[in-house]
Design a protein around this motif. Structure first.
Motif, PDB file in Angstrom:
ATOM      1  N   ALA A 271       6.994  -8.415 -11.306  1.00 28.75           N
ATOM      2  CA  ALA A 271       7.727  -8.937 -10.146  1.00 28.75           C
ATOM      3  C   ALA A 271       8.121  -7.809  -9.201  1.00 28.75           C
ATOM      4  O   ALA A 271       8.081  -7.959  -7.972  1.00 28.75           O
ATOM      5  CB  ALA A 271       8.968  -9.701 -10.621  1.00 28.75           C
ATOM      6  N   GLN A 272       8.500  -6.681  -9.760  1.00 32.07           N
ATOM      7  CA  GLN A 272       8.902  -5.538  -8.940  1.00 32.07           C
ATOM      8  C   GLN A 272       7.727  -5.030  -8.106  1.00 32.07           C
ATOM      9  O   GLN A 272       7.877  -4.729  -6.914  1.00 32.07           O
ATOM     10  CB  GLN A 272       9.430  -4.407  -9.828  1.00 32.07           C
ATOM     11  N   ASP A 273       6.561  -4.940  -8.713  1.00 36.80           N
ATOM     12  CA  ASP A 273       5.379  -4.494  -7.978  1.00 36.80           C
ATOM     13  C   ASP A 273       4.988  -5.496  -6.898  1.00 36.80           C
ATOM     14  O   ASP A 273       4.618  -5.122  -5.780  1.00 36.80           O
ATOM     15  CB  ASP A 273       4.205  -4.289  -8.933  1.00 36.80           C
ATOM     16  N   ARG A 274       5.061  -6.781  -7.230  1.00 37.36           N
ATOM     17  CA  ARG A 274       4.660  -7.807  -6.262  1.00 37.36           C
ATOM     18  C   ARG A 274       5.500  -7.738  -4.988  1.00 37.36           C
ATOM     19  O   ARG A 274       5.002  -7.969  -3.874  1.00 37.36           O
ATOM     20  CB  ARG A 274       4.755  -9.203  -6.883  1.00 37.36           C
ATOM     21  N   GLU A 275       6.768  -7.403  -5.135  1.00 39.97           N
ATOM     22  CA  GLU A 275       7.659  -7.377  -3.977  1.00 39.97           C
ATOM     23  C   GLU A 275       7.322  -6.259  -2.990  1.00 39.97           C
ATOM     24  O   GLU A 275       7.826  -6.254  -1.864  1.00 39.97           O
ATOM     25  CB  GLU A 275       9.105  -7.263  -4.443  1.00 39.97           C
ATOM     26  N   LYS A 276       6.456  -5.350  -3.383  1.00 40.35           N
ATOM     27  CA  LYS A 276       6.031  -4.290  -2.471  1.00 40.35           C
ATOM     28  C   LYS A 276       5.332  -4.840  -1.228  1.00 40.35           C
ATOM     29  O   LYS A 276       5.305  -4.187  -0.186  1.00 40.35           O
ATOM     30  CB  LYS A 276       5.097  -3.310  -3.185  1.00 40.35           C
ATOM     31  N   ILE A 277       4.771  -6.026  -1.329  1.00 37.23           N
ATOM     32  CA  ILE A 277       4.011  -6.553  -0.186  1.00 37.23           C
ATOM     33  C   ILE A 277       4.901  -7.238   0.844  1.00 37.23           C
ATOM     34  O   ILE A 277       4.438  -7.581   1.933  1.00 37.23           O
ATOM     35  CB  ILE A 277       2.900  -7.532  -0.638  1.00 37.23           C
ATOM     36  N   LEU A 278       6.179  -7.438   0.535  1.00 37.94           N
ATOM     37  CA  LEU A 278       7.048  -8.185   1.442  1.00 37.94           C
ATOM     38  C   LEU A 278       7.262  -7.476   2.769  1.00 37.94           C
ATOM     39  O   LEU A 278       7.547  -8.119   3.786  1.00 37.94           O
ATOM     40  CB  LEU A 278       8.405  -8.449   0.768  1.00 37.94           C
ATOM     41  N   SER A 279       7.120  -6.166   2.790  1.00 34.93           N
ATOM     42  CA  SER A 279       7.314  -5.414   4.037  1.00 34.93           C
ATOM     43  C   SER A 279       6.045  -5.330   4.876  1.00 34.93           C
ATOM     44  O   SER A 279       6.061  -4.757   5.974  1.00 34.93           O
ATOM     45  CB  SER A 279       7.792  -3.992   3.714  1.00 34.93           C
ATOM     46  N   LEU A 280       4.962  -5.904   4.383  1.00 31.09           N
ATOM     47  CA  LEU A 280       3.672  -5.803   5.070  1.00 31.09           C
ATOM     48  C   LEU A 280       3.358  -7.078   5.850  1.00 31.09           C
ATOM     49  O   LEU A 280       3.603  -8.180   5.368  1.00 31.09           O
ATOM     50  CB  LEU A 280       2.558  -5.559   4.049  1.00 31.09           C
ATOM     51  N   GLU A 281       2.826  -6.921   7.036  1.00 30.47           N
ATOM     52  CA  GLU A 281       2.360  -8.067   7.825  1.00 30.47           C
ATOM     53  C   GLU A 281       0.859  -8.227   7.575  1.00 30.47           C
ATOM     54  O   GLU A 281       0.034  -7.645   8.286  1.00 30.47           O
ATOM     55  CB  GLU A 281       2.657  -7.874   9.309  1.00 30.47           C
TER      56      GLU A 281
END
Length: 263
Positions: A63-73
């Motif tokens: 889950a922690q790794d997946r959240e890395k994409i939240l800042s990307l458009e």
């Protein structure tokens, strides 16, 4: 139009070759890998080829790794990460099957949901799910993998239909590779022999199974990833991608015939 494209499982095989192909077409490619070691290797390979890649570790079951994409458009998410497992459903450990589904289905879906937040809000985007021809026809002794791809293909088709009702400009498509020589198939078929012992129902058949598997892959496997990579690039660049992209085409045609005749 150049796009921002994130691809998972880019450390080897189809994912790696797709990342390089998209970068060569001047897209902004964010190539993610299962661990830091693969990330370092991928960065070095890209540098050698003179290609621009943004690389970081993304374990889709974290889950922690997946959240890395939240800042990307993201314009495109290519869900390529996956694992294989083989063995008869009569005896394979359920935890092995559970792990395959955790990666190939649940991790993929969880990452997709995060990407969809931004895509739906921006009213544009494409999600590509790398399934398999094995997700369209039962594959004896490969069913732990095959079942996960059946589920992923169903999820992709259903999600596509749901998003169409929103009219939000977000598209979903399935990528269905056939047998391609990357080493993945061999590792997957060999995995069952690590735990099959004298107690296995199929212990007396191991030599025959290994010989049949070797012959099958020698006959079926495409020698390069070129055909499927070109389909992924086509889907990623399409304004309105179709539901399925299959390669090599002859294997896809064979699967369609097999289903027609009830195999």
């Amino acid at each position: 139009m150049k796009k921002t494209i994130l691809i998972t499982g880019a450390g080897s095989g189809i994912g790696l070759d797709t990342a390089f192909a998209l970068a060569a077409r001047q897209h902004r490619v964010i190539a993610t890998t299962i661990d830091e070691a693969q990330s370092l290797t991928l960065k070095a390979m890209a540098l050698t080829k003179g290609l621009s890649l943004e690389v970081f570790k993304l374990d889709i079951t974290s889950a922690q790794d997946r959240e890395k994409i939240l800042s990307l458009e993201l314009d495109v998410l290519i869900n390529n990460a996956g694992v294989g497992e083989s063995g008869s459903l009569a005896e394979v450990d359920i935890d092995r099957i559970r792990h395959v589904f955790e990666v190939n289905l649940f991790g993929t879906l969880a990452l997709t949901q995060l990407a969809l937040r931004g895509m739906i809000q921006r009213q544009r985007g494409t999600v590509l799910l790398v399934s398999s021809i094995a997700g369209r026809i039962p594959m004896p002794f490969l069913m732990p993998y095959s079942m996960s791809k059946f589920a992923l293909s169903a999820a992709g088709a259903g999600l596509r239909a749901e998003l169409q009702q929103l009219r939000c400009g977000v598209h979903v498509a399935l990528i269905e590779p056939g047998a391609i020589h990357t080493g993945f198939n061999q590792a997957m078929t060999e995995s069952k022999y690590a735990w099959m012992g004298k107690q296995s129902y199929f212990a007396a058949h191991v030599a025959r199974l290994k010989a049949e598997e070797k012959r099958t892959f020698q006959f079926l496997e495409a020698k390069t990833t070129e055909s499927i990579v070109s389909q992924i690039v086509k889907a990623a660049e399409a304004k309105k991608p179709k539901l399925r992209y299959v390669a090599p085409w002859i294997q896809g045609f064979g699967v369609r015939l097999a289903r027609i005749f009830g195999v």
